[in-house]
Design a protein around this motif. Structure first.
Motif, mmCIF file in Angstrom:
data_model
loop_
_atom_site.group_PDB
_atom_site.id
_atom_site.type_symbol
_atom_site.label_atom_id
_atom_site.label_comp_id
_atom_site.label_asym_id
_atom_site.label_seq_id
_atom_site.Cartn_x
_atom_site.Cartn_y
_atom_site.Cartn_z
ATOM 1 N N GLU A 90 1.824 -4.001 49.960
ATOM 2 C CA GLU A 90 2.418 -3.736 48.469
ATOM 3 C C GLU A 90 1.379 -2.616 47.568
ATOM 4 O O GLU A 90 0.434 -2.653 47.880
ATOM 5 C CB GLU A 90 2.535 -4.945 47.899
ATOM 6 C CG GLU A 90 3.187 -5.051 46.479
ATOM 7 C CD GLU A 90 4.610 -4.479 46.354
ATOM 8 O OE1 GLU A 90 4.849 -3.473 45.356
ATOM 9 O OE2 GLU A 90 5.270 -4.543 47.530
ATOM 10 N N LEU A 137 7.185 -11.986 50.098
ATOM 11 C CA LEU A 137 5.895 -11.741 49.447
ATOM 12 C C LEU A 137 5.621 -12.723 48.487
ATOM 13 O O LEU A 137 4.489 -13.262 48.564
ATOM 14 C CB LEU A 137 5.719 -10.269 49.073
ATOM 15 C CG LEU A 137 4.145 -9.962 48.838
ATOM 16 C CD1 LEU A 137 4.046 -8.474 48.910
ATOM 17 C CD2 LEU A 137 3.920 -10.504 47.130
ATOM 18 N N ASN A 139 1.948 -8.355 54.137
ATOM 19 C CA ASN A 139 2.772 -8.052 53.207
ATOM 20 C C ASN A 139 2.156 -7.980 51.895
ATOM 21 O O ASN A 139 2.695 -7.096 50.974
ATOM 22 C CB ASN A 139 4.091 -9.081 53.163
ATOM 23 C CG ASN A 139 3.894 -10.419 52.672
ATOM 24 O OD1 ASN A 139 2.683 -10.719 52.201
ATOM 25 N ND2 ASN A 139 4.808 -11.278 52.828
ATOM 26 N N HIS A 170 10.975 -8.019 46.768
ATOM 27 C CA HIS A 170 10.038 -8.723 48.139
ATOM 28 C C HIS A 170 9.803 -10.104 48.071
ATOM 29 O O HIS A 170 8.794 -10.813 47.866
ATOM 30 C CB HIS A 170 8.730 -8.031 48.144
ATOM 31 C CG HIS A 170 8.690 -6.452 48.297
ATOM 32 N ND1 HIS A 170 8.936 -5.837 49.470
ATOM 33 C CD2 HIS A 170 8.389 -5.566 47.358
ATOM 34 C CE1 HIS A 170 9.002 -4.603 49.282
ATOM 35 N NE2 HIS A 170 8.566 -4.308 48.120
#
Length: 159
Positions: free
Chosen positions: A151, A139, A147, A136
């Protein structure tokens, strides 16, 4: 002897940062260290603070910053500009600079700060951080409330 210094995870502290462990006794007969360091043979014990100076996780302290004894805590995610003279505690996610250091702005909006706090991302080890960047990158490099909250942090951090 000064109180202990506690440094959190993922901190970036320039080699030229200084921390003054104790103030000179300006209201005493002299400001000389003889009144607070036993090595001079005047006092029996070093004067010290019992509470530690704490630098929480993910703090960046720029070159030639000075942390004075009146600052006992530097909050998570904060940034201290180069050359700053820090005379008081620094809140989490604050960007401070100057002499004396003053808050210039917050690093992130309040809602994003809360999401970061809930994530406990700083508990990741380096492999976990590497995996996060691989899985990611958006992120890691451009966090958003959405975001971060999407997670599965507990799985990543083992919390």
């Amino acid at each position: 002897m000064p109180g202990p210094l506690v440094i959190g995870r993922y901190c970036s502290i320039a080699k030229t940062v200084r921390s003054a462990p104790i103030n000179h006794p300006f209201d005493a007969i002299t400001t000389h260290p003889a009144l607070y360091e036993r090595k001079f043979g005047v006092v029996e014990n070093d004067i010290h603070y019992d509470d530690p100076q704490v630098i929480e996780d993910d703090v960046w302290i720029g070159h030639n910053a000075m942390i004075l004894p009146s600052c006992r805590r530097i909050g998570r995610g904060s940034i201290i500009g180069a050359g700053a003279i820090v005379t008081r505690d620094v809140p989490r996610y604050a960007v401070v600079a100057g002499n004396p250091a003053k808050i210039l702005r917050e690093r992130f909006p309040t809602e994003l700060q809360q999401a970061l706090e809930e994530s406990c991302w700083w508990m990741l080890d380096l492999q976990g951080l590497r995996d996060l960047v691989r899985d990611h990158p958006d992120l890691a490099f451009h966090p958003s409330v959405e975001n971060i909250r999407a997670e599965r942090w507990a799985e990543r951090t083992g919390q």
